[in-house]
Design a protein around this motif. Structure first.
Motif, mmCIF file in Angstrom:
data_model
loop_
_atom_site.group_PDB
_atom_site.id
_atom_site.type_symbol
_atom_site.label_atom_id
_atom_site.label_comp_id
_atom_site.label_asym_id
_atom_site.label_seq_id
_atom_site.Cartn_x
_atom_site.Cartn_y
_atom_site.Cartn_z
ATOM 1 N N HIS A 230 -14.233 24.262 -31.348
ATOM 2 C CA HIS A 230 -15.169 24.718 -32.517
ATOM 3 C C HIS A 230 -15.232 23.765 -33.639
ATOM 4 C CE1 HIS A 230 -14.187 29.132 -31.766
ATOM 5 N NE2 HIS A 230 -14.864 28.837 -30.940
ATOM 6 N N LYS A 231 -14.410 23.047 -33.850
ATOM 7 C CA LYS A 231 -14.377 21.746 -34.888
ATOM 8 C C LYS A 231 -15.536 20.608 -34.094
ATOM 9 C CE LYS A 231 -11.691 17.891 -37.142
ATOM 10 N NZ LYS A 231 -10.480 17.462 -37.169
ATOM 11 N N TRP B 76 -25.005 31.976 -28.640
ATOM 12 C CA TRP B 76 -24.913 32.720 -30.201
ATOM 13 C C TRP B 76 -23.780 32.213 -30.973
ATOM 14 C CZ3 TRP B 76 -27.923 33.016 -33.744
ATOM 15 C CH2 TRP B 76 -27.250 33.712 -35.235
ATOM 16 N N THR B 77 -22.616 32.206 -29.991
ATOM 17 C CA THR B 77 -21.506 31.758 -30.689
ATOM 18 C C THR B 77 -21.612 30.188 -31.054
ATOM 19 O OG1 THR B 77 -19.982 33.160 -29.866
ATOM 20 C CG2 THR B 77 -18.873 31.297 -30.452
ATOM 21 N N LEU B 78 -22.312 29.286 -30.115
ATOM 22 C CA LEU B 78 -22.531 27.983 -30.282
ATOM 23 C C LEU B 78 -23.329 27.703 -31.509
ATOM 24 C CD1 LEU B 78 -22.195 25.112 -29.686
ATOM 25 C CD2 LEU B 78 -24.448 25.496 -28.137
ATOM 26 N N LEU C 95 -6.750 24.382 -28.302
ATOM 27 C CA LEU C 95 -8.017 24.035 -27.673
ATOM 28 C C LEU C 95 -9.227 24.745 -28.255
ATOM 29 C CD1 LEU C 95 -6.675 24.038 -24.024
ATOM 30 C CD2 LEU C 95 -7.044 21.981 -25.291
ATOM 31 N N LEU C 96 -8.870 26.095 -28.614
ATOM 32 C CA LEU C 96 -10.133 26.868 -29.154
ATOM 33 C C LEU C 96 -10.377 26.090 -30.490
ATOM 34 C CD1 LEU C 96 -11.920 29.187 -28.469
ATOM 35 C CD2 LEU C 96 -10.307 30.551 -29.710
ATOM 36 N N LYS C 97 -9.688 25.659 -31.456
ATOM 37 C CA LYS C 97 -9.920 25.068 -32.522
ATOM 38 C C LYS C 97 -10.710 23.848 -32.341
ATOM 39 C CE LYS C 97 -6.696 27.578 -35.677
ATOM 40 N NZ LYS C 97 -5.422 27.268 -36.416
ATOM 41 N N SER C 98 -10.181 23.215 -31.288
ATOM 42 C CA SER C 98 -10.636 21.838 -30.972
ATOM 43 C C SER C 98 -12.275 21.727 -30.635
ATOM 44 C CB SER C 98 -9.852 21.243 -29.994
ATOM 45 O OG SER C 98 -8.585 20.959 -30.194
#
Length: 586
Positions: A308-309, A419-421, A303-306
């Motif tokens: 961020h992608k 900021w992460t976004l 889910l985390l990689k999804s």
């Protein structure tokens, strides 16, 4: 003579979804228009004259109702209180009420005062009602489970709106969802097979909205925009070409399932068409809970990689999260907080699980004798309670939920996610555009109001970091900051309401305990002490009440009034026991 129809959209309460405290920055009154009602207006024959009152934009006046022959209203469960007021006014003025939409469709048997219910999808039930109404024999309930072909649905009546009052506009492309999430009522209402409009039909609606003069954010309101991937992939190139011809007047956003991240072609097509935001139903990082609730599309992917992608492909991710599943472990609250922070999802809508009518969850809990009450329809606001008996201790569940929203909407936590976004986000060059006058005013207001707010230091740090390291996204940083004002404000007020109710409960228990300990010895003096204590508590509670935002005061008024009445009655009862002096005869 034309039949005059008044279409009334009830008021939405303040919720995380309402963005109530964001709207003043851009001088708007509502986030999105009632696209369902203005689509119903488009279905009415030419012999009907329509007028819309969106109570989120303007007040409903007696004159509006008095001038109408029929009053149509559409509502969601969260609008229940406002709907009751609308119906009461119509009843008082003797005007027939026709109610439809999600709330009446699932709960019409609980709604009083409505003359005619036109339920399910209007393409099927509205013509039958109109025919009977014109013949003078309209029934009380019109219900039909048929799923209509929405390629025959007309474009919404945008001419009924004052588009200047809305932060965004709305269109619908599809209905239905191929998945079977236990807690979701979408399948119950719209079915498993997603039905779509044609690309040409959707382009006509884009053109109609463009001709209305609106420019800006456009919400494609589908509950799962990618439910029918084959048709969506035929639609998106048409939208992209239309946007290119019109110089990208709309910034699109929608709702989709997480499997969007598995389809690079679809991601690229959406970005090219002008989508810059998508809402995902992530729900929980706990796989056991996902399996239990049949959210199988979320089980296999990371889910985390999804997330961020999708961000890297140019779309901000907003998402829904839920606590209260039967399989939630003790550390679910920490896991939710950690995931939300790592994901860079600024707008994380966290809610307590609720059992909505007609869902698989509702039916299961009913069979297990675990239902307590009907849902309020709002699981992410002031009402910190569940409408069923959870497996986890309910006090622990509510306290954990309270901690989640408190942590993720601390100013530092929110701006860290922003900021992460921005670090991950790669918006399409085609979406870069000149700053509008409205956005310039919003920038000035943001700098003035937010710099000197209680979270001003975190705000300034975030903007400074953006200017130094990602200056091309400064406009997006301002937009995120303004949205943050809403989230930080509502979280503070939600927690204040919750604390207030806890204080009431605590003081009530204390007074009850002290009254039970009373004896007749020195009763008058002890009662005087307790009365003084009661007065001190009430004065403090009233001070807390006055310090609340006026939008949230109604949520504690009844509790405060009940507390005062109860304390008065108890003390009066004890004062009646106090021995009275014997009168002396002369």
């Amino acid at each position: 003579m034309a039949t005059r129809v008044l279409l009334v959209y009830p008021e939405m309460p303040v919720t995380y979804w309402s963005f109530r405290y964001t709207l003043p920055f851009i001088r708007k009154k509502a986030s999105i228009p009632p696209v369902g009602l203005i689509t119903v207006a488009a279905m009415l024959p030419d012999t009907y004259e329509s007028k819309l009152v969106d109570m989120n934009v303007t007040a409903l006046r007696e004159r509006d109702v008095a001038e109408a022959d029929l009053v149509f209203t559409s509502s969601m469960m969260v609008q229940k209180a406002s709907l009751e007021k609308v119906v009461a006014l119509c009843n008082r003025l003797g005007k027939p009420v026709v109610a439809g939409g999600p709330y009446p469709t699932t709960s019409h048997h609980r709604i009083k005062g409505v003359d005619h219910f036109v339920l399910n999808e209007a393409e099927v039930t509205l013509p039958a009602f109109l025919a009977d109404f014109e013949a003078g024999c309209a029934r009380h309930v019109y219900s039909d489970e048929t799923k209509p072909d929405i390629t025959r649905t007309p474009p919404p009546r945008f001419d009924l709106l004052d588009i200047r009052e809305y932060a965004s506009m709305a269109l619908q492309y599809s209905r239905g969802c191929p998945f079977s999430c236990e807690f979701c009522d979408i399948v119950a209402m719209f079915g498993h097979v997603p039905r779509t409009k044609t690309p040409q039909q959707f382009e006509v609606e884009l053109e109609a909205l463009y001709d209305s003069g609106f420019r800006g954010a456009l919400f494609v309101v589908d509950d799962n925009f990618i439910g029918n991937k084959k048709n969506v992939k035929q639609l998106l190139p048409v939208v992209a070409e239309w946007q290119r011809r019109k110089k990208y007047p709309f910034r699109l956003f929608t709702e989709a399932s997480v499997n969007l991240a598995e389809d690079d072609e679809l991601l690229d097509l959406m970005a090219a068409a002008g989508f810059n935001m998508v809402f995902l139903g992530i729900e929980t990082p706990v796989k056991e809970s996902l399996v239990l609730t049949r959210k199988m599309q979320n089980v296999k992917p990371d889910l985390l990689k999804s997330v961020h992608k999708i961000q890297y492909k140019g779309m901000e991710v907003t998402a829904g999260f839920i606590v209260g599943f039967d399989n939630d472990p003790e550390d679910v609250f920490d896991r939710q907080i950690h995931f939300i922070q790592q994901s860079g999802i600024p707008a994380a809508m966290v809610g307590l699980l609720t059992a909505l009518p007609n869902t698989q969850l509702y039916n299961r809990l009913k069979a297990e004798n675990r239902l307590v009450e009907e849902s309020s329809g709002n699981n992410v606001a002031h009402d910190l309670r569940v409408n069923f008996l959870p497996r986890m201790d309910v006090n622990k569940l509510v306290a954990g939920y309270r901690r989640v929203i408190s942590e993720i909407y601390k100013p530092g936590s929110y701006f860290d996610r922003c900021w992460t976004l921005l670090k991950n986000w790669r918006p399409r060059q085609t979406l870069r555009r000149p700053i509008t006058a409205t956005e310039c005013r919003a920038l000035v207001q943001s700098l003035f109001r937010q710099t000197f707010s209680h979270y001003g230091l975190e705000y300034v740090r975030f903007l400074t970091k953006t200017l130094l390291r990602r200056p091309t996204l400064f406009a997006e940083a301002i937009a995120l900051s303004i949205k943050g004002h809403h989230f930080l404000t509502i979280t503070r007020e939600v927690l204040a309401v919750d604390r207030f109710k806890l204080h009431l409960e605590k003081h009530s228990l204390t007074l009850h305990a002290r009254l039970q300990e009373l004896s007749t010895e020195d009763l008058k003096m002890k009662l005087a002490v307790l009365t003084a204590y009661r007065d001190q508590v009430v004065q403090e509670l009233r001070r807390q009440y006055r310090s609340m935002h006026e939008d949230f005061q109604p949520y504690v008024e009844d509790a405060l009034r009940s507390f005062e009445l109860m304390m008065n009655e108890l003390l009066v009862q004890w004062y009646a026991v106090v021995p009275q002096p014997v009168p002396v005869r002369i």
